[in-house]
Design an enzyme around this catalytic site. Structure first.
Site, PDB file in Angstrom:
ATOM      1  N   ASP A  68       0.818  -1.209   0.000  1.00 47.73           N
ATOM      2  CA  ASP A  68       0.000   0.000   0.000  1.00 47.73           C
ATOM      3  C   ASP A  68       0.856   1.264   0.000  1.00 47.73           C
ATOM      4  OD1 ASP A  68       0.966  -0.224   2.604  1.00 47.73           O
ATOM      5  OD2 ASP A  68      -0.999  -0.156   3.577  1.00 47.73           O
ATOM      6  N   GLU A  69       2.148   1.138   0.262  1.00 49.05           N
ATOM      7  CA  GLU A  69       3.010   2.322   0.309  1.00 49.05           C
ATOM      8  C   GLU A  69       3.151   3.010  -1.046  1.00 49.05           C
ATOM      9  OE1 GLU A  69       6.458   2.394   2.767  1.00 49.05           O
ATOM     10  OE2 GLU A  69       5.945   0.497   3.688  1.00 49.05           O
TER      11      GLU A  69
END
Length: 369
Positions: A134-135
């Site tokens: 998700d980064e």
């Protein structure tokens, strides 16, 4: 099915290999370079199975990849091999570019060559599942909702930028060449066999060793937590029912501030392994200067994988965290050598309470794998 798992000696990869061998009738072929964060002991229990094979191999070795593909004739590839520690990417980004971007390109090309030579029926079934983080979406504010498959990419660190690049390569190979690629983006994983430099395990082992529990800033950064065994189930479900050319965000619906995670670990240790000198492990918390480009909040909306694939996270964060703490208490023989090797690699012994963060360095409180 015969499934190749790249990075299968890593934290998430080993959980996937165990899930394949213990929970399915499939065969797992573990390809791993065995860098510092790889722990072959994580899959030691699979060594005797006829449905498991380990190959020490760099994903940047195209000839080696092509030889394994020709030998194993896999039905799918789950691509997890990556450099994953944010702090390390800030200190030395070159390895992240080489492994996460160039290595992914090399794997995609080897997979494309293999896939293009398959009979039609097998070509239809073949899948490449590229596992990401998700980064790549950057940072959320407190009221910014959650990441979804439609969220724009906005990476902040060399690590997340390299993973974003790999995601784009994977989708480009699907759109340009038709290679049946699926991309998943997961939230922060935790659970057994996690290398002791990430937030949960480093808090546990630092606490037990009487060392500082370092927290960036004031610990207000928020992460969405996903038990690694739930993640392994999600990946196998995506392999079976995910659609090529699509993205799926995978999260545990468990947002927590970093400080609250550390406090929860301390509370569990106070109950399960009280300090010999009395007092609480909370006394070991030490706030340190924030790292560069530290994203404030990550949060995943897993609605698509829940509705379309039928997957749900089964592990509640509180029960999952207790299971994890108990595992580290029961498996010092697994993490202690890693701890000692880390200290030796820096030419010094682990620091006691009141000194620097310890054998694993200041903990990275945002990276996933």
């Amino acid at each position: 099915m015969r499934i190749i798992v790249t990075g299968g000696a890593g934290f998430i990869g080993s959980a996937v290999c165990r899930a394949i061998v213990h929970g399915t009738r499939h065969r797992a072929v573990n390809i791993d370079k065995l860098t510092y964060a790889a722990t072959p002991q994580s899959t030691a229990g699979l060594a005797g199975s006829p449905r498991y094979r380990f190959c020490r191999l760099d994903i940047g070795d195209r000839a080696g990849l092509q030889a394994v593909l020709a030998d194993e004739e896999p039905d799918a590839i789950i691509h997890l091999a990556a450099e994953s520690h944010v702090d390390r990417s800030i200190e030395g980004p070159a390895a992240f570019i080489e492994t996460n971007i160039v290595g992914t390109y090399t794997l995609l090309e080897a997979a494309r060559r293999y896939w293009s030579g398959l009979p039609d029926t097998r070509r239809e079934r073949f899948r490449v599942l590229h596992v990401s983080t998700d980064e790549v979406y950057g940072s959320l504010g407190p009221d910014d909702g959650t990441f979804t498959e439609a969220s724009p990419y906005d990476p902040s660190s060399p690590y997340s930028a390299s993973k974003a690049s790999a995601d784009h390569l994977a989708m480009a190979w699907q759109r340009t060449y038709g290679l049946p690629v699926i991309v998943s983006n997961c939230s922060n994983n935790y659970g057994p066999f996690q290398f002791p430099e990430k937030l949960v395990p480093v808090t546990i082992v630092n606490a037990l060793d009487g060392m500082d529990l370092p927290i960036y800033g004031r610990g207000d950064n928020v992460r969405d937590w996903l038990h690694v065994e739930d993640h392994a189930r999600a990946l196998l479900a995506l392999l079976a029912r995910g659609r090529p050319g699509e993205r799926y965000t995978v999260g545990g619906r468990a947002e927590r501030r970093n400080i609250d995670v550390v406090r929860a670990v301390c509370g569990l240790l106070d109950r399960l392994a009280p300090r010999s000198g009395g007092g609480s492990y909370l006394e070991q918390i030490a706030f340190v200067a924030d790292r560069a480009g530290h994203d404030f909040r990550y949060a995943i909306d897993p609605g698509r994988i829940e509705d379309e694939i039928g997957w749900r996270a089964l592990e509640d964060f509180s029960s999952g965290l207790e299971r994890t703490v108990r595992w580290y208490l029961d498996n010092e023989a697994w993490w202690r050598p890693l701890r000692q090797a880390g200290a030796a690699g820096r030419g010094k012994a682990a620091a006691p309470v009141g000194r620097a963060a310890g054998a694993a360095g200041v903990v990275a409180q945002g990276d996933v794998a």
